[in-house]
Scaffold this motif. Structure first.
Motif, PDB file in Angstrom:
ATOM      1  N   ILE A   1     -23.479 -27.762  20.014  1.00 23.44           N
ATOM      2  CA  ILE A   1     -23.300 -27.504  21.433  1.00 23.44           C
ATOM      3  C   ILE A   1     -23.794 -26.098  21.800  1.00 23.44           C
ATOM      4  O   ILE A   1     -23.282 -25.111  21.288  1.00 23.44           O
ATOM      5  CB  ILE A   1     -21.812 -27.628  21.836  1.00 23.44           C
ATOM      6  CG1 ILE A   1     -21.247 -28.994  21.451  1.00 23.44           C
ATOM      7  CG2 ILE A   1     -21.603 -27.358  23.324  1.00 23.44           C
ATOM      8  CD1 ILE A   1     -21.881 -30.170  22.174  1.00 23.44           C
ATOM      9  N   SER A   2     -24.766 -26.008  22.663  1.00 26.49           N
ATOM     10  CA  SER A   2     -25.208 -24.743  23.271  1.00 26.49           C
ATOM     11  C   SER A   2     -25.351 -23.595  22.276  1.00 26.49           C
ATOM     12  O   SER A   2     -24.784 -22.520  22.466  1.00 26.49           O
ATOM     13  CB  SER A   2     -24.242 -24.332  24.391  1.00 26.49           C
ATOM     14  OG  SER A   2     -24.153 -25.325  25.363  1.00 26.49           O
ATOM     15  N   LEU A   3     -26.109 -23.788  21.225  1.00 27.36           N
ATOM     16  CA  LEU A   3     -26.235 -22.755  20.199  1.00 27.36           C
ATOM     17  C   LEU A   3     -26.846 -21.476  20.745  1.00 27.36           C
ATOM     18  O   LEU A   3     -26.381 -20.374  20.429  1.00 27.36           O
ATOM     19  CB  LEU A   3     -27.060 -23.265  19.024  1.00 27.36           C
ATOM     20  CG  LEU A   3     -26.531 -24.497  18.298  1.00 27.36           C
ATOM     21  CD1 LEU A   3     -27.388 -24.789  17.082  1.00 27.36           C
ATOM     22  CD2 LEU A   3     -25.089 -24.339  17.929  1.00 27.36           C
ATOM     23  N   ARG A   4     -27.871 -21.600  21.550  1.00 29.98           N
ATOM     24  CA  ARG A   4     -28.520 -20.400  22.077  1.00 29.98           C
ATOM     25  C   ARG A   4     -27.597 -19.655  23.048  1.00 29.98           C
ATOM     26  O   ARG A   4     -27.544 -18.430  23.030  1.00 29.98           O
ATOM     27  CB  ARG A   4     -29.859 -20.748  22.703  1.00 29.98           C
ATOM     28  CG  ARG A   4     -30.845 -21.229  21.615  1.00 29.98           C
ATOM     29  CD  ARG A   4     -32.221 -21.440  22.138  1.00 29.98           C
ATOM     30  NE  ARG A   4     -32.307 -22.753  22.772  1.00 29.98           N
ATOM     31  CZ  ARG A   4     -33.376 -23.210  23.402  1.00 29.98           C
ATOM     32  NH1 ARG A   4     -34.459 -22.465  23.503  1.00 29.98           N
ATOM     33  NH2 ARG A   4     -33.382 -24.400  23.933  1.00 29.98           N
ATOM     34  N   ASN A   5     -26.839 -20.391  23.866  1.00 31.75           N
ATOM     35  CA  ASN A   5     -25.871 -19.744  24.760  1.00 31.75           C
ATOM     36  C   ASN A   5     -24.763 -19.063  23.961  1.00 31.75           C
ATOM     37  O   ASN A   5     -24.316 -17.966  24.310  1.00 31.75           O
ATOM     38  CB  ASN A   5     -25.265 -20.752  25.732  1.00 31.75           C
ATOM     39  CG  ASN A   5     -26.256 -21.234  26.771  1.00 31.75           C
ATOM     40  OD1 ASN A   5     -27.270 -20.585  27.013  1.00 31.75           O
ATOM     41  ND2 ASN A   5     -25.977 -22.369  27.371  1.00 31.75           N
TER      42      ASN A   5
ATOM     43  N   ALA B   1     -18.875 -26.381  18.131  1.00 33.23           N
ATOM     44  CA  ALA B   1     -18.490 -27.791  18.150  1.00 33.23           C
ATOM     45  C   ALA B   1     -18.070 -28.211  19.556  1.00 33.23           C
ATOM     46  O   ALA B   1     -17.783 -27.354  20.403  1.00 33.23           O
ATOM     47  CB  ALA B   1     -17.344 -28.006  17.170  1.00 33.23           C
ATOM     48  N   PRO B   2     -17.995 -29.505  19.818  1.00 36.87           N
ATOM     49  CA  PRO B   2     -17.576 -29.961  21.149  1.00 36.87           C
ATOM     50  C   PRO B   2     -16.173 -29.487  21.555  1.00 36.87           C
ATOM     51  O   PRO B   2     -15.901 -29.311  22.736  1.00 36.87           O
ATOM     52  CB  PRO B   2     -17.610 -31.483  21.023  1.00 36.87           C
ATOM     53  CG  PRO B   2     -18.584 -31.754  19.934  1.00 36.87           C
ATOM     54  CD  PRO B   2     -18.435 -30.609  18.966  1.00 36.87           C
ATOM     55  N   ASP B   3     -15.294 -29.255  20.587  1.00 34.89           N
ATOM     56  CA  ASP B   3     -13.920 -28.852  20.922  1.00 34.89           C
ATOM     57  C   ASP B   3     -13.698 -27.347  20.826  1.00 34.89           C
ATOM     58  O   ASP B   3     -12.561 -26.884  20.901  1.00 34.89           O
ATOM     59  CB  ASP B   3     -12.913 -29.592  20.048  1.00 34.89           C
ATOM     60  CG  ASP B   3     -13.024 -29.241  18.584  1.00 34.89           C
ATOM     61  OD1 ASP B   3     -14.118 -28.812  18.152  1.00 34.89           O
ATOM     62  OD2 ASP B   3     -12.023 -29.386  17.858  1.00 34.89           O
ATOM     63  N   GLY B   4     -14.733 -26.550  20.641  1.00 38.71           N
ATOM     64  CA  GLY B   4     -14.568 -25.105  20.615  1.00 38.71           C
ATOM     65  C   GLY B   4     -15.516 -24.431  19.657  1.00 38.71           C
ATOM     66  O   GLY B   4     -16.266 -25.077  18.927  1.00 38.71           O
TER      67      GLY B   4
ATOM     68  N   HIS C   1     -11.166 -21.767  18.823  1.00 42.84           N
ATOM     69  CA  HIS C   1     -11.710 -22.155  20.115  1.00 42.84           C
ATOM     70  C   HIS C   1     -12.652 -21.146  20.747  1.00 42.84           C
ATOM     71  O   HIS C   1     -13.584 -21.530  21.437  1.00 42.84           O
ATOM     72  CB  HIS C   1     -10.558 -22.482  21.078  1.00 42.84           C
ATOM     73  CG  HIS C   1      -9.744 -23.635  20.604  1.00 42.84           C
ATOM     74  ND1 HIS C   1      -8.543 -23.473  19.970  1.00 42.84           N
ATOM     75  CD2 HIS C   1      -9.981 -24.956  20.614  1.00 42.84           C
ATOM     76  CE1 HIS C   1      -8.065 -24.649  19.629  1.00 42.84           C
ATOM     77  NE2 HIS C   1      -8.917 -25.570  19.999  1.00 42.84           N
ATOM     78  N   GLN C   2     -12.441 -19.858  20.524  1.00 41.79           N
ATOM     79  CA  GLN C   2     -13.281 -18.842  21.142  1.00 41.79           C
ATOM     80  C   GLN C   2     -13.676 -17.801  20.109  1.00 41.79           C
ATOM     81  O   GLN C   2     -12.816 -17.136  19.532  1.00 41.79           O
ATOM     82  CB  GLN C   2     -12.531 -18.144  22.287  1.00 41.79           C
ATOM     83  CG  GLN C   2     -12.210 -19.037  23.461  1.00 41.79           C
ATOM     84  CD  GLN C   2     -13.472 -19.441  24.212  1.00 41.79           C
ATOM     85  OE1 GLN C   2     -14.423 -18.668  24.335  1.00 41.79           O
ATOM     86  NE2 GLN C   2     -13.482 -20.668  24.713  1.00 41.79           N
TER      87      GLN C   2
END
Length: 151
Positions: A80-84, A110-113, A133-134
């Motif tokens: 998920i959004s590796l570059r971001n 991952a999709p959940d964090g 998660h963060q």
């Protein structure tokens, strides 16, 4: 999962060489050595290596990014959004300074964090911080240790 958010720990080894040997060196996902990597520009003039899916070039084609900041190696991988995620990490690291020791930060986007793990050595000790998660939570915890882990 909701009650498990962050973690911190330390392990003492026989000597500093043994502690250094415990830092993860290999890519967090298998098969990258068989793929080409291309440079990818990050904020602050940093350049990452970007591995892409074979024959793909779109936004979802990034398999992993790796760059170095000081003695730290930083990996971002997952789906998920590796570059971001990589961009937000570089921004976070402009506000929070990691301990000035060799270390590895890896983030599974991952999709959940952002499943994050930081490990660094100082002398014969390996410190570890994790966040489910963060990634900024893990970075904040590790940055708070820079004054206490001064060997």
């Amino acid at each position: 999962m909701a009650s498990f958010a962050e973690s911190f720990g330390a392990s003492v080894y026989y000597n500093s060489s043994a502690a250094m040997a415990e830092l993860p060196e290999a890519a967090p996902i298998q098969g990258l050595s068989h793929l080409n990597s291309v440079p990818y520009s990050l904020p602050g003039g940093l350049v990452a290596q970007r591995w892409v899916s074979s024959g793909a070039s779109g936004a979802g084609s990034t398999l992993a990014l790796r760059w170095h900041e000081g003695d730290w190696t930083i990996w971002v991988f997952g789906g998920i959004s590796l570059r971001n995620t990589a961009t937000s990490i570089t921004t976070d690291l402009q506000h929070y300074r990691l301990p000035p020791f060799p270390g590895v930060l890896s983030v599974d986007a991952a999709p959940d964090g952002q499943h994050s793990n930081l490990a660094w050595t100082t002398g014969d000790v390996v410190y570890q911080v994790g966040a489910m998660h963060q990634v900024v939570h893990a970075i904040e915890m590790a940055a708070s240790m820079r004054y206490y882990a001064q060997g």
